[in-house]
Design an enzyme around this catalytic site. Structure first.
Site, PDB file in Angstrom:
ATOM      1  N   ASP A   2       0.816  -1.211   0.000  1.00 22.38           N
ATOM      2  CA  ASP A   2       0.000   0.000   0.000  1.00 22.38           C
ATOM      3  C   ASP A   2       0.853   1.266   0.000  1.00 22.38           C
ATOM      4  OD1 ASP A   2      -2.334   1.387  -0.061  1.00 22.38           O
ATOM      5  OD2 ASP A   2      -2.878   1.025   2.028  1.00 22.38           O
ATOM      6  N   ASN A  50     -10.875  -3.404  -5.473  1.00 26.05           N
ATOM      7  CA  ASN A  50     -10.117  -2.453  -6.288  1.00 26.05           C
ATOM      8  C   ASN A  50     -10.765  -2.166  -7.649  1.00 26.05           C
ATOM      9  OD1 ASN A  50      -6.866  -3.516  -5.021  1.00 26.05           O
ATOM     10  ND2 ASN A  50      -8.059  -1.711  -4.473  1.00 26.05           N
TER      11      ASN A  50
HETATM   12  C1  IPE Z   1      -1.092   0.112  -4.162  1.00 32.71           C
HETATM   13  O1  IPE Z   1      -1.189   1.294  -3.447  1.00 32.71           O
HETATM   14  C2  IPE Z   1      -2.219  -0.849  -3.933  1.00 32.71           C
HETATM   15  C3  IPE Z   1      -2.788  -1.455  -5.164  1.00 32.71           C
HETATM   16  C4  IPE Z   1      -4.058  -1.758  -5.260  1.00 32.71           C
HETATM   17  C5  IPE Z   1      -1.937  -1.757  -6.321  1.00 32.71           C
HETATM   18  P1  IPE Z   1      -2.422   2.285  -3.546  1.00 32.71           P
HETATM   19  O2  IPE Z   1      -2.808   2.483  -4.963  1.00 32.71           O
HETATM   20  O3  IPE Z   1      -3.502   1.810  -2.642  1.00 32.71           O
HETATM   21  O4  IPE Z   1      -1.782   3.641  -2.967  1.00 32.71           O
HETATM   22  P2  IPE Z   1      -2.512   4.735  -2.076  1.00 32.71           P
HETATM   23  O5  IPE Z   1      -3.175   4.048  -0.932  1.00 32.71           O
HETATM   24  O6  IPE Z   1      -3.482   5.464  -2.955  1.00 32.71           O
HETATM   25  O7  IPE Z   1      -1.374   5.620  -1.634  1.00 32.71           O
HETATM   26 MG    MG Z   2      -4.124   2.201  -0.770  1.00 38.23          MG
END
Ligand code: IPE
Ligand code: MG
Length: 222
Positions: A2, A50
């Protein structure tokens, strides 16, 4: 993994640049885990939630993951890493990516130095739902359903429950990751954003884990 988006924003870059920067951190984590003798490493690459992200980011992540596989599959294979994908194979996952996942898993299936599980279109609740569906379809007597039966219907029944979960970027949530499997896992939270995560951070987390007193509901450590 993350914090990619915030890492990018801090630099005035597009969120997708953060994901690109996270690729190296993932490889670094694999190498660090190999160095530390970790035999099971799992990463949360894309959750069942997601899909709610902007369409262009979702599309980017699909192609990106396919490209990562192409770029690193052979290297990981040479290092003795068994690659696996955990999650739902629904119609939204592009065919080519599914094919790439299957090929990587088949190529590396006999490797045992480390099992690297990439949780993709993965949700802990979805995994439990899928287990229940299978159990019901098998017509099991309700009285015979116990924890062992549920575990044996999870996506990878041979995967040991994780000892340690590391969550980066200062968030303190499970976010639907391995809900069943994390019942007694130790958690380490770090403010480090995923693209900045190095093997030194991994070793630090392992050291913290080694100092934990795991009682599994008992009074004394087993
Ligand atoms: C990567 O980080 C997680 C994935 C789903 C690839 P994020 O995309 O959640 O990053 P933040 O939380 O917006 O900083
Ligand atoms: Mg994130």
């Amino acid at each position: 993994m993350d914090g990619n988006g915030r890492w990018a924003r801090q630099r005035g870059l597009a969120r997708t640049e953060g994901h690109a920067a996270g690729e190296l951190a993932m490889l670094e984590a694999v190498d660090g885990a190999l160095e530390a003798g970790v035999e099971w490493l799992s990463v949360y690459a894309f959750s069942t939630e997601n899909w709610r992200r902007p369409a262009d980011e979702v599309r980017y992540l699909m192609h990106f993951n396919e490209a990562i596989l192409q770029r690193h599959r052979d290297q990981l294979h040479e290092k003795g890493v068994r690659i696996r994908f955990s999650g739902r194979r629904d119609w939204r996952v592009p065919r080519r990516l599914v094919r790439g996942m299957d090929e990587a898993a088949a190529l590396t299936a006999a490797n045992r130095k480390m099992t690297f599980t990439i949780c993709f279109n993965y949700g802990g609740r979805a995994e439990i739902v899928d287990a229940v569906r299978e159990i019901v379809a098998e017509g099991l007597d309700p009285g015979k359903i116990d924890e062992r039966v549920i575990r044996s219907h999870l996506y990878f029944p041979d995967m040991p429950d994780p000892d340690l979960v590391i969550r980066t970027s200062g968030e303190h949530r499970i976010s639907n990751f391995l809900l069943w499997e994390l019942a007694y896992s130790e958690f380490v939270f770090t403010d480090v954003l995923w693209p900045d995560f190095t093997r030194a951070h991994l070793f630090e987390a392992i050291r913290e884990f080694q100092g934990r007193n795991r009682r599994y509901g008992r009074v004394e450590a087993p």
